[in-house]
Enzyme design. Structure first.
Site, mmCIF file in Angstrom:
data_model
loop_
_atom_site.group_PDB
_atom_site.id
_atom_site.type_symbol
_atom_site.label_atom_id
_atom_site.label_comp_id
_atom_site.label_asym_id
_atom_site.label_seq_id
_atom_site.Cartn_x
_atom_site.Cartn_y
_atom_site.Cartn_z
ATOM 1 N N GLU A 45 28.127 20.378 4.167
ATOM 2 C CA GLU A 45 27.804 21.403 5.154
ATOM 3 C C GLU A 45 27.548 20.768 6.515
ATOM 4 O O GLU A 45 26.847 19.760 6.624
ATOM 5 C CB GLU A 45 26.569 22.169 4.683
ATOM 6 N N PRO A 357 -0.486 -1.858 5.331
ATOM 7 C CA PRO A 357 -1.828 -2.286 4.948
ATOM 8 C C PRO A 357 -1.957 -2.153 3.432
ATOM 9 O O PRO A 357 -1.974 -1.049 2.897
ATOM 10 C CB PRO A 357 -2.745 -1.289 5.679
ATOM 11 N N LEU A 358 -2.020 -3.265 2.747
ATOM 12 C CA LEU A 358 -2.011 -3.291 1.280
ATOM 13 C C LEU A 358 -3.450 -3.393 0.786
ATOM 14 O O LEU A 358 -4.084 -4.443 0.900
ATOM 15 C CB LEU A 358 -1.175 -4.473 0.796
ATOM 16 N N SER A 359 -3.964 -2.285 0.247
ATOM 17 C CA SER A 359 -5.397 -2.201 -0.054
ATOM 18 C C SER A 359 -5.764 -2.713 -1.433
ATOM 19 O O SER A 359 -6.941 -2.944 -1.712
ATOM 20 C CB SER A 359 -5.854 -0.744 0.055
ATOM 21 N N GLY A 361 -5.063 -0.727 -3.960
ATOM 22 C CA GLY A 361 -5.089 0.528 -4.699
ATOM 23 C C GLY A 361 -3.687 0.963 -5.087
ATOM 24 O O GLY A 361 -2.684 0.382 -4.651
ATOM 25 N N ILE A 362 -3.604 2.040 -5.859
ATOM 26 C CA ILE A 362 -2.325 2.422 -6.436
ATOM 27 C C ILE A 362 -1.367 3.040 -5.416
ATOM 28 O O ILE A 362 -0.147 2.948 -5.555
ATOM 29 C CB ILE A 362 -2.545 3.382 -7.631
ATOM 30 N N ASP A 363 -1.897 3.664 -4.361
ATOM 31 C CA ASP A 363 -1.013 4.318 -3.396
ATOM 32 C C ASP A 363 -0.248 3.307 -2.536
ATOM 33 O O ASP A 363 0.982 3.392 -2.416
ATOM 34 C CB ASP A 363 -1.817 5.272 -2.504
ATOM 35 N N SER A 364 -0.947 2.359 -1.937
ATOM 36 C CA SER A 364 -0.236 1.339 -1.162
ATOM 37 C C SER A 364 0.608 0.466 -2.081
ATOM 38 O O SER A 364 1.659 -0.045 -1.678
ATOM 39 C CB SER A 364 -1.216 0.482 -0.348
#
Length: 721
Positions: A45, A357-359, A361-364
């Site tokens: 499209e 920024p690598l903390s 924790g699981i998100d980063s």
């Protein structure tokens, strides 16, 4: 005359407003289709402009450049002796339409405007386009002079019509029309259309492909026919990733399927099908009865055949066999979709790489693993040596000249040149475990990693505040107020954002990127990656202008539960055993001091679990429920574990948190769209950001609870094993 035909569809990685690149990718797809022996090629499209032009569609330049691009495509020798179907905006009698333009040998056969526009969720087509006047309405369209000079035509037909070749009849519909209860292909098929194409700009969403495929199969399963599906693939300039998966289906069976996720700019899918299979499939009396009552479509005749004119040549072909449909698991989708989106964004923005920024924790961690998945895809494509554009883009990103002989030896080798991470800790608030997890993950995926404390900067800011106000804020555990406790956490979070952008801007300079590159001496900068998940955004559980304030966020549309499943999948699939330590670690912001008796917890701070947040999000957005509707639903869903009053307390708390934090959505980092309940304020989830209380709904629930009497607070009998 033969009855075997070879048809081509494609997925193109178009880019909004990239008229040169879009033109070249269209021509390449036509070249590949012809090389495969196809007599017809369809594309996505609005492929000439790219789907995501948004308000650029209403600019006269966009229409002008579309006709200019089409003029170059039509007269290119590669377009000889193949029917081509391309998409572009067309203005007719001062009204703008989303159109398909079908041409053959420098003659425009038909301009087919879209009749049902996508106008919900991520789509606002009626902001730019108008739907066509109606079924089977066809008018004259006066062609611009730039086209007349090439085709010799002053006008062609525009509207809902079919095209008759010497051996068949074909029609076209566009994206959303497939999803409508009465799709155009139904009537066209009853009127004898045997080949129906659908050109789409359909974005990826977790678990969505199955719905799309079943609709296409259903379209031909009932009344037979050949169906070609084309879709854009890639990031064309915003939050969406278009997930390709071009397909060819005959009589409800898939005979060709392209990839859903790919780094390729052009992917052509072809199949050979038998027209007689359609005709025999349609021999039932029930269909014939309806077909005799179907109003006729105008037909545009073209002197060509989709099949070979030589009867004997059919023996050299054989129909493509039916095949199983390939579906990715949600974990695979998370590993591939955002990774391809990041690659497109990085190479097209011409930046030097990523910074996160690598903390610990699981998100980063999830964001970093998605970057690792991207480097794996890039490395695999370079090893295959089938897509030279990937290597060309990589050399530019890492600061190597185009003539460089440098080649990566692993995905980690790529990450070491373009992916940068940092653990920005606090002496009393950051645990040794999170610091170690961040370092170990960086080593496993190969990122350039730095580790430092930010106490000095935080102390300088708090000292300045104390000097100006003579007030010394304290954490709650030291006797501070809730306001002071939150302010001290926010200082850390926002300083990390400032430092993230400082490092992103200067690390390429520090590392000497492009220092020995005669083609480009500028060191460039890094894109800062965010790592707030969709549930935290919905709840507002993050600091405005902290590390969530990044350039782009690949997990911002993904739930916490899905991210956990993805990390488990990646630990095995990517051979990263370090990921198990992230799964086992309790989610914590680490913005308050750690003591022997206290460690900050995300779910305690939020007052709800991540699993509950997913439920609230789906009910609020997908099922369109407010506080009363949500309570009414959850009273039954959670009746096995909570009393009606307890359900009310949870729903009331969620909506209070949602209302006071909605303003944060106005500054939400552009995030990969992956979940139907995403709260993105940009254009997907448009709501106020200054809310009154929810007292009207709350009082209605309270009246219902009062009417229940003792049942309102009666806890269910929970049987335990």
């Amino acid at each position: 005359m033969g009855h075997l035909i070879t048809l081509a569809t494609c997925s193109l990685n178009q880019w909004a407003m990239d008229f040169f690149g879009n033109r070249d990718r269209i021509l390449e797809s036509i070249r590949q289709a012809k090389a495969a022996g196809a007599s017809m090629r369809i594309g996505p499209e609005l492929e000439i402009t790219g789907y995501g032009c948004l308000d650029h569609f209403v600019e006269s330049d966009t229409c002008l450049h579309s006709w200019e691009s089409l003029s170059e495509i039509i007269q290119d020798p590669v377009c000889e002796d193949i029917m081509v179907d391309v998409g572009m905006p067309v203005k007719h009698r001062n009204v703008l339409y989303n159109c398909r333009v079908l041409f053959y040998n420098k003659k425009i056969l038909l301009i087919r405007p879209k009749m049902s526009l996508a106008n919900d969720g991520n789509y606002y087509e009626m902001r730019y386009f108008s739907p066509w006047k109606g079924e089977r309405i066809v008018e004259d369209f006066y062609l611009p002079r730039i086209i007349t000079k090439i085709t010799g035509q002053e006008k062609c037909r525009i509207g809902d019509a079919l095209i008759s070749t010497r051996d068949s009849c074909l029609g076209t519909e566009t994206c959303e029309e497939l999803f409508t209860p009465r799709a155009p292909g139904i009537g066209a098929g009853l009127d004898g259309c045997e080949v129906m194409s659908n050109s789409s700009g359909s974005h990826h969403e977790l678990r969505k492909l199955h719905t799309r495929v079943e609709l296409i199969r259903e379209a031909t399963l009932k009344s037979g026919g050949i169906y070609l599906y084309s879709n854009q693939q890639g990031c064309d300039g915003d939050r969406l990733y278009y997930d390709g998966c071009a397909m060819i289906i005959i009589n409800g069976e898939v005979v060709a399927q392209g990839s859903q996720f790919s780094l390729a700019d052009v992917e052509v899918v072809t199949a050979t099908v038998d027209l007689e299979d359609v005709r025999s499939y349609r021999s039932s009396k029930s269909r014939a009865m309806q077909a005799t009552q179907q109003p006729s479509y105008e037909r545009i005749e073209v002197d060509m055949s989709l099949s070979s004119d030589d009867d004997e040549s059919d023996w050299l072909l054989k129909p493509s066999a039916a095949r199983e449909i390939r579906y990715h698991t949600p974990e695979e989708e998370i590993s591939l979709g955002p990774a391809c989106w990041l690659w497109d964004y990085l190479r097209r923005s011409k930046q030097a790489g990523f910074f996160i920024p690598l903390s610990g924790g699981i998100d980063s961690c999830a964001t970093s693993v998605i970057v690792h998945s991207m480097t794996r895809l890039v490395y695999a494509d370079i090893l295959k040596n089938k897509n030279p554009q990937v290597l060309k883009d990589l050399l530019q990103i890492v600061g190597e000249p185009s003539t460089s002989l440098w080649r990566p030896k692993s995905p980690q080798d790529i990450a070491g040149r373009l992916f940068h991470s940092a653990f920005m800790g606090m002496e009393k608030n950051s645990s040794p475990d999170t610091r170690k997890r961040a370092k170990d993950l960086a080593h496993a995926i190969g990122s350039y990693h730095v580790d430092f404390n930010i106490d000095g900067v935080v102390n300088a800011v708090t000292s300045l505040f104390k000097t100006v106000t003579s007030f010394s804020p304290k954490f709650k555990m030291y006797g501070g107020t809730p306001a002071s406790n939150l302010a001290l956490q926010n200082i850390q979070a926002r300083i990390r954002m400032v430092l993230a952008y400082l490092f992103a801007q200067l690390l390429p300079t520090v590392r000497g990127r492009n220092a020995d590159n005669p083609e480009n001496s500028a060191p460039g900068g890094l894109l800062v990656l965010g790592s707030a998940n969709v549930d935290e955004s919905l709840r507002g559980y993050y600091t405005k202008y902290d590390c969530s304030a990044a350039d782009i966020n690949p997990i911002g549309g993904i739930s916490k539960n899905d991210l956990k499943k993805f990390i488990l999948y990646a630990s095995t699939e990517f051979d990263l055993p370090i990921l198990h330590s992230f799964i086992d670690a309790p989610p914590t912001a680490e913005l308050e001091p750690i003591t022997d008796s206290y460690v900050q917890s995300d779910e305690v701070d939020m007052g709800m679990s991540y699993a509950e947040l997913s439920v609230y999000g789906n009910l609020r957005k997908r099922q369109k429920l407010g506080p009363y509707g949500m309570w009414s639903k959850l009273v039954h869903v959670w009746s096995d574990k909570l009393s009606p009053k307890e359900v009310y307390d949870k729903v009331r708390w969620f909506f209070w948190c949602y209302g006071i934090n909605r303003h944060k959505m106005t500054t939400l980092t552009p995030s990969y769209h992956a979940e139907q309940y995403g709260p993105d304020d940009n254009r997907y989830d448009m709501r106020p950001f200054l809310y009154p209380n929810w007292e009207w709904a709350n009082r209605k629930i309270e009246r219902s609870l009062a009417a229940m009497g003792d049942l309102a607070t009666k806890k269910p009998d929970i049987k335990r094993d």
